[in-house]
Design an enzyme around this catalytic site. Sequence first.
Site, PDB file in Angstrom:
ATOM      1  CE  LYS A  31      -0.281  -0.281   4.951  1.00 51.60           C
ATOM      2  NZ  LYS A  31      -1.264  -0.354   5.672  1.00 51.60           N
ATOM      3  NE  ARG A 129      -6.595   1.336  10.909  1.00 50.09           N
ATOM      4  CZ  ARG A 129      -6.436   0.756  10.677  1.00 50.09           C
ATOM      5  NH1 ARG A 129      -4.343   2.071  11.376  1.00 50.09           N
ATOM      6  NH2 ARG A 129      -5.494  -0.346   9.934  1.00 50.09           N
ATOM      7  CG  HIS A 161      -5.269  -4.381  11.304  1.00 57.09           C
ATOM      8  ND1 HIS A 161      -3.554  -4.873  10.642  1.00 57.09           N
ATOM      9  CD2 HIS A 161      -4.401  -3.157  11.142  1.00 57.09           C
ATOM     10  CE1 HIS A 161      -2.538  -4.107  10.533  1.00 57.09           C
ATOM     11  NE2 HIS A 161      -3.271  -2.989  10.784  1.00 57.09           N
ATOM     12  NE  ARG A 217      -3.758  -8.389   7.195  1.00 56.80           N
ATOM     13  CZ  ARG A 217      -4.350  -8.486   7.996  1.00 56.80           C
ATOM     14  NH1 ARG A 217      -4.541  -9.839   7.714  1.00 56.80           N
ATOM     15  NH2 ARG A 217      -3.962  -7.621   9.030  1.00 56.80           N
ATOM     16  CE1 TYR A 259      15.606  32.177   4.325  1.00 57.13           C
ATOM     17  CE2 TYR A 259      14.881  30.016   3.873  1.00 57.13           C
ATOM     18  CZ  TYR A 259      15.462  30.854   3.073  1.00 57.13           C
ATOM     19  OH  TYR A 259      14.302  31.367   2.127  1.00 57.13           O
ATOM     20  CB  CYS A 306      15.467  25.789   3.943  1.00 56.66           C
ATOM     21  SG  CYS A 306      17.142  26.895   4.678  1.00 56.66           S
ATOM     22  CG  ASP A 308      14.176  24.925  -1.796  1.00 56.28           C
ATOM     23  OD1 ASP A 308      13.002  23.630  -2.641  1.00 56.28           O
ATOM     24  OD2 ASP A 308      14.374  26.033  -1.911  1.00 56.28           O
TER      25      ASP A 308
HETATM   26  C1  LIG Z   1      -0.559  -1.927   6.868  1.00 58.64           C
HETATM   27  C2  LIG Z   1      -1.401  -3.128   6.881  1.00 58.64           C
HETATM   28  C3  LIG Z   1      -0.538  -4.569   6.989  1.00 58.64           C
HETATM   29  C4  LIG Z   1       0.707  -3.829   7.612  1.00 58.64           C
HETATM   30  O1  LIG Z   1       1.389  -3.759   8.545  1.00 58.64           O
HETATM   31  P1  LIG Z   1       2.908  -3.575   9.396  1.00 58.64           P
HETATM   32  O2  LIG Z   1       2.898  -3.703   9.712  1.00 58.64           O
HETATM   33  O3  LIG Z   1       3.589  -2.873   7.926  1.00 58.64           O
HETATM   34  O4  LIG Z   1       3.707  -5.102   8.619  1.00 58.64           O
HETATM   35  C5  LIG Z   1      -1.278  -5.598   7.415  1.00 58.64           C
HETATM   36  N1  LIG Z   1      -2.411  -5.889   7.318  1.00 58.64           N
HETATM   37  C6  LIG Z   1      -3.363  -4.816   6.928  1.00 58.64           C
HETATM   38  C7  LIG Z   1      -4.586  -4.264   7.095  1.00 58.64           C
HETATM   39  C8  LIG Z   1      -3.204  -2.748   7.093  1.00 58.64           C
HETATM   40  O5  LIG Z   1      -3.345  -2.139   7.158  1.00 58.64           O
END
Ligand SMILES: *Cc1c(COP(=O)(O)O)cnc(C)c1O
Length: 367
Positions: A31, A129, A161, A217, A259, A306, A308
């Site tokens: 992602k 979430r 998650h 994942r 600056y 800064c 840049d």
């Molecule tokens: C981003 C995400 C992950 C990966 O998480 P990491 O902490 O980067 O391994 C896995 N599952 C879901 C649903 C996520 O949003």
Amino acid sequence: METVIDLDAIAHNMRILREHAGDAAVMAVVKADGYNHGAVEVGRAALAAGAAELGVTTVGEAVQLRAAGITAPILCWLHSTDTDFAAAVAADVEIGISSVAQLRAVEAAARDLGRPATVTVKVDTGLNRNGVPPLAYPEVLTTLRTLVDEGLVRFRAIFSHLAHADEPEHPNNDAQRARFLEAIATAKEHGLEPELVHIANSAATLTRPDLAFDLVRPGIAMYGLSPIPGDDFGLRPAMTFQARVALVKRVAAGEGVSYGHQWIAPHDTTVALIPAGYADGVFRPMSGRFDVWLGGAPRRNVGRVCMDQFVVDLGDNAAGVQEGDTAILFGARPHAQQWADLLDTIHYEVVCAPRGRVTRRYVGGDR
Ligand SMILES: *Cc1c(COP(=O)(O)O)cnc(C)c1O
């Protein structure tokens, strides 16, 4: 200035993750353009190194991977009321749903296209979430069952998650595991048998084999950054953020730099100008507190960062740093974690920072 992405590091990290995953398959999470490493290139490298699937947030990201020719399963899991589910169905992208409304929108897309959608249910087991909350779950399951019976939806998986995966011993991980098992059992009671179930991110993959289920994942660990500070698991950072020295100049004692003259040269010295600034992802709050690796040593930023550019002190420049030499902002050394510490954030945000004028270059891999 550029980020250099080492695809061999991605492959190395994927091997480490696969060892930890045991019998579970790996979904490489790419992602946010592969955590700013390039979703297509990282996705290909991850698949070549043994990942079975890719995961992204939005339908748009998934469709881009398909357009690049990636044929592996792709799951996306965060949608809004205007998400184009038809694009997902047409591109054979698996849709993670969090509500009945999303399921209905997917149904409409499947009907329009005359082609079944592949749906996975994201259950909220305590992160609060996205994901289906417990109260909405029965209606999601009955709706889903109807759509499966009508042949409009292929039901693939259940996933969730974790909120505390970076603290492996935290009791919430066990609580979420219990709720996850319960959610799977409830789906089966509704006649919905998932092909696979998954809950582990990088941290859980590396520390909680009991949470591996059918698939893990990982995201951040594949990019070589440990989700558990203090233990690197042998991971190698894939991103190096670097820039070439634009100018080397003498600054006399008593002269102020950048600056507001936040830094006054305490003695005659030599400085190097690095043409990267906060518009490029070098956070201004780090001013005067970070080093770049240049000429074989860490060189402290002096004066304000800064938009840049920023300046580093070379002292007597005994190392002979010249214009055109490469300064490492972060990579293997300095490490993105050092920026995170300075900024009171996490390295995830640090690697997402380089942008705009920063170009990207790939090394390694089988391209
Ligand atoms: C981003 C995400 C992950 C990966 O998480 P990491 O902490 O980067 O391994 C896995 N599952 C879901 C649903 C996520 O949003």
